[in-house]
Motif scaffolding. Structure first.
Motif, mmCIF file in Angstrom:
data_model
loop_
_atom_site.group_PDB
_atom_site.id
_atom_site.type_symbol
_atom_site.label_atom_id
_atom_site.label_comp_id
_atom_site.label_asym_id
_atom_site.label_seq_id
_atom_site.Cartn_x
_atom_site.Cartn_y
_atom_site.Cartn_z
ATOM 1 N N ILE A 73 0.850 -1.189 0.000
ATOM 2 C CA ILE A 73 0.000 0.000 0.000
ATOM 3 C C ILE A 73 0.883 1.234 0.000
ATOM 4 O O ILE A 73 1.813 1.346 0.808
ATOM 5 C CB ILE A 73 -0.974 0.002 1.194
ATOM 6 N N HIS A 74 0.621 2.132 -0.933
ATOM 7 C CA HIS A 74 1.338 3.408 -1.024
ATOM 8 C C HIS A 74 0.381 4.552 -0.704
ATOM 9 O O HIS A 74 -0.819 4.450 -0.923
ATOM 10 C CB HIS A 74 1.856 3.634 -2.443
ATOM 11 N N ALA A 75 0.955 5.639 -0.225
ATOM 12 C CA ALA A 75 0.225 6.893 -0.107
ATOM 13 C C ALA A 75 0.859 7.876 -1.076
ATOM 14 O O ALA A 75 2.087 7.988 -1.137
ATOM 15 C CB ALA A 75 0.308 7.420 1.314
ATOM 16 N N ARG A 85 4.879 12.385 -4.629
ATOM 17 C CA ARG A 85 5.729 11.308 -4.128
ATOM 18 C C ARG A 85 4.851 10.211 -3.556
ATOM 19 O O ARG A 85 3.762 10.472 -3.080
ATOM 20 C CB ARG A 85 6.665 11.828 -3.036
ATOM 21 N N MET A 86 5.377 8.973 -3.580
ATOM 22 C CA MET A 86 4.656 7.852 -3.001
ATOM 23 C C MET A 86 5.468 7.293 -1.846
ATOM 24 O O MET A 86 6.683 7.152 -1.940
ATOM 25 C CB MET A 86 4.449 6.763 -4.054
ATOM 26 N N SER A 87 4.787 7.014 -0.753
ATOM 27 C CA SER A 87 5.466 6.399 0.388
ATOM 28 C C SER A 87 4.771 5.091 0.746
ATOM 29 O O SER A 87 3.552 4.956 0.613
ATOM 30 C CB SER A 87 5.464 7.345 1.589
ATOM 31 N N LEU A 107 -4.324 6.997 -1.274
ATOM 32 C CA LEU A 107 -3.855 5.642 -0.952
ATOM 33 C C LEU A 107 -4.142 4.730 -2.140
ATOM 34 O O LEU A 107 -5.177 4.861 -2.800
ATOM 35 C CB LEU A 107 -4.587 5.104 0.275
ATOM 36 N N HIS A 108 -3.214 3.806 -2.413
ATOM 37 C CA HIS A 108 -3.440 2.852 -3.496
ATOM 38 C C HIS A 108 -2.620 1.598 -3.251
ATOM 39 O O HIS A 108 -1.641 1.618 -2.518
ATOM 40 C CB HIS A 108 -3.080 3.458 -4.851
ATOM 41 N N VAL A 109 -3.065 0.518 -3.877
ATOM 42 C CA VAL A 109 -2.262 -0.703 -3.879
ATOM 43 C C VAL A 109 -1.295 -0.620 -5.050
ATOM 44 O O VAL A 109 -1.696 -0.337 -6.173
ATOM 45 C CB VAL A 109 -3.151 -1.958 -4.027
ATOM 46 N N MET A 110 -0.005 -0.820 -4.748
ATOM 47 C CA MET A 110 0.997 -0.838 -5.812
ATOM 48 C C MET A 110 1.463 -2.277 -5.955
ATOM 49 O O MET A 110 1.915 -2.893 -4.988
ATOM 50 C CB MET A 110 2.161 0.083 -5.424
ATOM 51 N N LEU A 111 1.300 -2.803 -7.155
ATOM 52 C CA LEU A 111 1.648 -4.207 -7.416
ATOM 53 C C LEU A 111 3.046 -4.232 -8.021
ATOM 54 O O LEU A 111 3.222 -4.157 -9.235
ATOM 55 C CB LEU A 111 0.611 -4.823 -8.360
HETATM 56 CU CU LIG Z 1 2.480 3.681 -5.570
#
Ligand SMILES: [Cu+2]
Length: 152
Positions: A73-75, A85-87, A107-111
């Motif tokens: 999970i990224h923000a 930016r993504m954390s 927020l998102h799921v990064m695969l």
């Molecule tokens: Cu991401």
């Protein structure tokens, strides 16, 4: 003497018990969707809403899917200069009765490390892992490469 010792031990267990958490059976996951990918060199994305119907907070601690070796999970945050930016979020807490939305720009799921391309019209299984050890597995539909949401 021995009985007293056991009672004291039991009391110690009670007072040091971890906080009760809601888990996979209390969290309803809706509106999940992904975007088709071009090949596997870039990570895929997934979005969804997690509704905690339980009476205790729920904490998402991880994800698992055969589609990607490292789902996380990224923000996304955008600074004053417009740089996004993504954390990596180690955990995402959902208060009792509340919902958390994973959506474009937030927020998102990064695969990470896709194992095969994400093809429009197909779907894949994604397991959401909670701090209480439970999981909720959903089927995520893959929409078009320019999709902005499940209604598009
Ligand atoms: Cu991401």
């Amino acid at each position: 003497m021995r009985l007293f010792g056991i009672a004291a031990f039991a009391l110690a267990l009670l007072t040091t018990a971890p906080p009760v958490l809601a888990g996979g059976e209390d969290v309803v996951i809706e509106d999940a969707w992904s975007r088709a990918s071009i090949g596997t060199s870039r990570p895929g994305v997934a979005y969804m809403t997690l509704q905690n119907t339980g009476a205790e907070p729920a904490v998402v601690t991880g994800l698992r899917t055969n589609l990607a070796m490292m789902p996380m999970i990224h923000a996304s945050t955008t600074d004053a200069q417009g740089v996004t930016r993504m954390s990596h979020m180690e955990e995402v807490k959902i208060a009792a009765g509340e919902a958390v939305a994973l959506e474009p720009g937030g927020l998102h799921v990064m695969l990470m490390d896709l194992q095969h391309p994400m093809v429009e019209g197909e779907s894949y299984a994604l397991s959401v892992i909670f701090a209480d050890g439970t999981e909720a597995t959903i089927e995520v539909p893959i929409l078009g490469i320019a999709a902005r949401g499940p209604s598009d």
